[in-house]
Design an enzyme around this catalytic site. Structure first.
Site: not given
Length: 265
Positions: A138-139, A196
């Site tokens: 995700h990061e 996101e």
């Protein structure tokens, strides 16, 4: 767009798509100021990253040799090896993965591939390797999509709207000062809902390509929601979780399961 009039936007704002769409289909056009180049942002963040590591090292909190640090490096290297699938130039980034001994439930991958994990995230949530990969994927996706640069471009646009077009053309020290303002301000802003969602989608595909079970993203966010009781962990302040997020992940995971199964052979 970048938050300025059409004339200014035409001068310094470019529509780009920083990554390949992948199996998850991330194709949103992004608007970036050319005055804030990828290289400049990466260099600026690298300096901030070095300062963070130096501070941790001076306090004896930079963990480079424990079993947990080695475990984090293994997961990181597998994910990093897949990053060029989404953007070829990521192969030349100066990637780093570092673990800081801290109770904070937090992690980050800044511009240019500078990754920091805090031991509290792994220990307090009792993360499996698959769940570590879910966080890190995700990061990394945020970095590949240059979401920070998008934030900085918006902040830069706001500054230009107040001070005029001159800095856009690199005139005087004011232009350089605004770059610094944009970097500092942009790195503090929480990511947008669209950013996101993109990080969620690209993150599970990145994990799947690296041989980690994308279903771990579900258990990860469930653990995040449960962590901290009435005081949500720091990670949640910039990465809000919700029933909708988990539902979106559940819908997307079938698209990347064949990739995961192939990577496991």
């Amino acid at each position: 767009m970048c938050g300025l009039s059409a004339a200014i936007a035409l001068t310094g704002c470019q529509a780009v798509n920083t990554t390949e769409a992948g199996a998850v289909g991330v194709q949103r056009k992004q608007y970036m100021f050319s005055a804030l180049s990828t290289e400049e942002i990466n260099q600026s963040y690298a300096q901030m990253y070095r300062e963070t590591l130096q501070e941790a090292k001076s306090k004896g909190k930079l963990d480079t040799s424990s079993a947990q640090a080695r475990r984090l490096q293994t997961v990181g290297q597998r994910l990093i090896a897949q990053a060029p699938y989404f953007r070829a130039d990521a192969r030349s980034w100066q990637w780093e993965v570092n673990l800081i001994d801290s109770g904070d439930i937090n992690a980050n991958c800044g511009p240019g591939g500078k990754i920091i994990f805090y031991s509290g995230l792994i220990n307090k949530l009792k993360l499996t390797d698959d769940e570590i990969a879910a966080v890190m994927g995700h990061e990394i996706a945020h970095a590949l999509r240059e979401h920070s640069r998008e934030q900085m471009s918006r902040a830069y646009g706001m500054e230009l709207a107040k001070t005029g077009v001159g800095a856009l053309l690199g005139v005087g020290e004011g232009g350089l000062a605004m770059v610094d303002v944009a970097v500092n301000y942009g790195m503090m802003l929480p990511n947008s809902r669209s950013a996101e969602t993109e990080a969620d989608l690209l993150g599970i595909e990145l994990a799947a390509r690296a041989g980690y079970d994308p279903n771990a993203a579900i258990s990860l966010w469930q653990k995040m929601e449960q962590a901290g009781g009435g005081a949500p962990p720091q990670f949640m302040s910039t990465h809000p979780s919700s029933t909708t997020r988990i539902q979106n992940l559940q819908q997307a995971i079938p698209r990347v399961m064949p990739i995961y199964q192939q990577s496991r052979r």
